[in-house]
Design a protein around this motif. Structure first.
Motif, PDB file in Angstrom:
ATOM      1  N   LEU A  65       0.851  -1.186   0.000  1.00 42.82           N
ATOM      2  CA  LEU A  65       0.000   0.000   0.000  1.00 42.82           C
ATOM      3  C   LEU A  65       0.888   1.238   0.000  1.00 42.82           C
ATOM      4  CD1 LEU A  65      -2.728  -0.903   2.663  1.00 42.82           C
ATOM      5  CD2 LEU A  65      -2.854  -1.156   0.185  1.00 42.82           C
ATOM      6  N   SER A  66       0.536   2.238  -0.800  1.00 46.68           N
ATOM      7  CA  SER A  66       1.337   3.453  -0.884  1.00 46.68           C
ATOM      8  C   SER A  66       0.427   4.667  -0.940  1.00 46.68           C
ATOM      9  CB  SER A  66       2.238   3.415  -2.126  1.00 46.68           C
ATOM     10  OG  SER A  66       3.004   4.589  -2.236  1.00 46.68           O
ATOM     11  N   GLN A  67       0.900   5.766  -0.358  1.00 47.33           N
ATOM     12  CA  GLN A  67       0.127   7.007  -0.392  1.00 47.33           C
ATOM     13  C   GLN A  67       0.149   7.635  -1.777  1.00 47.33           C
ATOM     14  OE1 GLN A  67      -1.474   8.073   2.518  1.00 47.33           O
ATOM     15  NE2 GLN A  67      -2.567   9.481   1.160  1.00 47.33           N
ATOM     16  N   GLY A 108       0.987  -7.382  -5.189  1.00 44.21           N
ATOM     17  CA  GLY A 108       0.025  -6.327  -5.449  1.00 44.21           C
ATOM     18  C   GLY A 108       0.585  -4.975  -5.060  1.00 44.21           C
ATOM     19  N   TYR A 109       0.135  -3.918  -5.747  1.00 47.46           N
ATOM     20  CA  TYR A 109       0.550  -2.551  -5.435  1.00 47.46           C
ATOM     21  C   TYR A 109      -0.690  -1.677  -5.586  1.00 47.46           C
ATOM     22  CZ  TYR A 109       3.345   1.752  -5.492  1.00 47.46           C
ATOM     23  OH  TYR A 109       3.877   2.976  -5.208  1.00 47.46           O
ATOM     24  N   LEU A 110      -1.196  -1.169  -4.470  1.00 44.50           N
ATOM     25  CA  LEU A 110      -2.404  -0.348  -4.479  1.00 44.50           C
ATOM     26  C   LEU A 110      -2.162   0.959  -3.741  1.00 44.50           C
ATOM     27  CD1 LEU A 110      -5.266  -2.883  -3.556  1.00 44.50           C
ATOM     28  CD2 LEU A 110      -4.656  -2.041  -5.831  1.00 44.50           C
ATOM     29  N   LEU A 111      -2.866   2.001  -4.163  1.00 46.36           N
ATOM     30  CA  LEU A 111      -2.886   3.234  -3.392  1.00 46.36           C
ATOM     31  C   LEU A 111      -3.765   3.044  -2.161  1.00 46.36           C
ATOM     32  CD1 LEU A 111      -3.193   5.984  -6.143  1.00 46.36           C
ATOM     33  CD2 LEU A 111      -1.135   5.093  -5.028  1.00 46.36           C
ATOM     34  N   LYS A 112      -3.412   3.726  -1.080  1.00 45.51           N
ATOM     35  CA  LYS A 112      -4.153   3.554   0.168  1.00 45.51           C
ATOM     36  C   LYS A 112      -5.614   3.953   0.036  1.00 45.51           C
ATOM     37  CE  LYS A 112      -0.383   3.757   3.514  1.00 45.51           C
ATOM     38  NZ  LYS A 112       0.168   4.436   4.719  1.00 45.51           N
ATOM     39  N   VAL A 123      -1.705  -7.789  -8.902  1.00 44.07           N
ATOM     40  CA  VAL A 123      -2.723  -6.740  -8.878  1.00 44.07           C
ATOM     41  C   VAL A 123      -2.037  -5.384  -8.832  1.00 44.07           C
ATOM     42  CG1 VAL A 123      -4.663  -5.745  -7.616  1.00 44.07           C
ATOM     43  CG2 VAL A 123      -4.369  -8.224  -7.685  1.00 44.07           C
ATOM     44  N   LEU A 124      -2.316  -4.534  -9.825  1.00 45.54           N
ATOM     45  CA  LEU A 124      -1.741  -3.198  -9.871  1.00 45.54           C
ATOM     46  C   LEU A 124      -2.838  -2.151  -9.870  1.00 45.54           C
ATOM     47  CD1 LEU A 124       1.080  -3.615 -12.539  1.00 45.54           C
ATOM     48  CD2 LEU A 124       1.308  -3.577 -10.058  1.00 45.54           C
TER      49      LEU A 124
END
Length: 218
Positions: A82-84, A107-111, A133-134
């Protein structure tokens, strides 16, 4: 699922614990720094870990580096980052740890996506099952960084659409639904993508990962 959470923001961490517990999952560890994340993954061997990119002491890329280390110590352990903000290089570095067939879920998702609870839980399940998952925002920025020597230049516009949806972790059936075409048409596009990117015959999942890596790096 058995889940490890690593985030130094106490409110978000505890909110995730509550959300996941109420959804029927078991949070086996909730920690606030990268070192503790690695220890928790080694000890508990969770079904999936949720990791913030920026954690103490410098709040730059400690979470990412800890996730990479955890995957080195426990190969194939699924990680949802999770990234801001959209930080494409971090997504690329993490995806590089898939190396080899069946390299485990990433996976890499915005918070912000956590607020869409059903979408977030679905992404978590797909990563735990070994999928990639992107966040759509990451995918959009990757297109903006396309280089002149782009190895994807041979792809048709439709094949690029299919590859973008693959990068979001969607199955062929889900891609067919999104594009309103038949499963057979999607399978043909995927075969063409593999051929044009000169990906050697291997397991289907491995070639999908390699195709996504090519997409991310250009």
């Amino acid at each position: 699922m058995r889940i490890v959470i690593a985030d130094d923001a106490v409110l978000l961490r505890e909110g995730l614990v509550r959300l996941l517990t109420e959804s029927g999952h078991q949070v086996v560890a909730a920690v606030g720094d990268g070192e503790a994340l690695v220890e928790a993954v080694v000890e508990h061997r969770p079904d999936v870990s949720i990791v913030d990119v920026r954690m103490p002491p410098t709040h730059t890329d400690e979470g990412l580096r800890a996730a990479v280390q955890a995957r080195q110590l426990v190969p194939r352990t699924p990680i949802l980052v999770l990234s801001q903000y959209v930080e494409v290089s971090y997504a690329d570095d993490l995806l590089a740890t898939t190396g080899g067939a069946g390299g485990g879920g990433i996976g890499y998702l915005l918070k912000d996506r956590v607020a869409a609870i059903d979408e977030f839980l679905d992404a978590l399940r797909r990563v735990a099952a070994g999928g990639t998952v992107l966040d759509p925002e990451v995918v959009g920025q990757l297109f903006a960084r396309r280089r002149r020597d782009d190895p994807l230049r041979e792809l048709t516009p439709r094949e690029r659409e299919v590859l973008a949806l693959m990068a979001e972790g969607r199955s062929n059936t889900a891609i067919a639904r999104a594009l309103v075409v038949s499963d057979g048409a999607v399978e043909k596009h995927v075969r063409n993508i593999f051929t044009k990117l000169t990906l050697p015959p291997d397991t289907e999942q491995h070639r999908r990962v390699l195709a996504v890596l090519t997409y991310l790096r250009n």
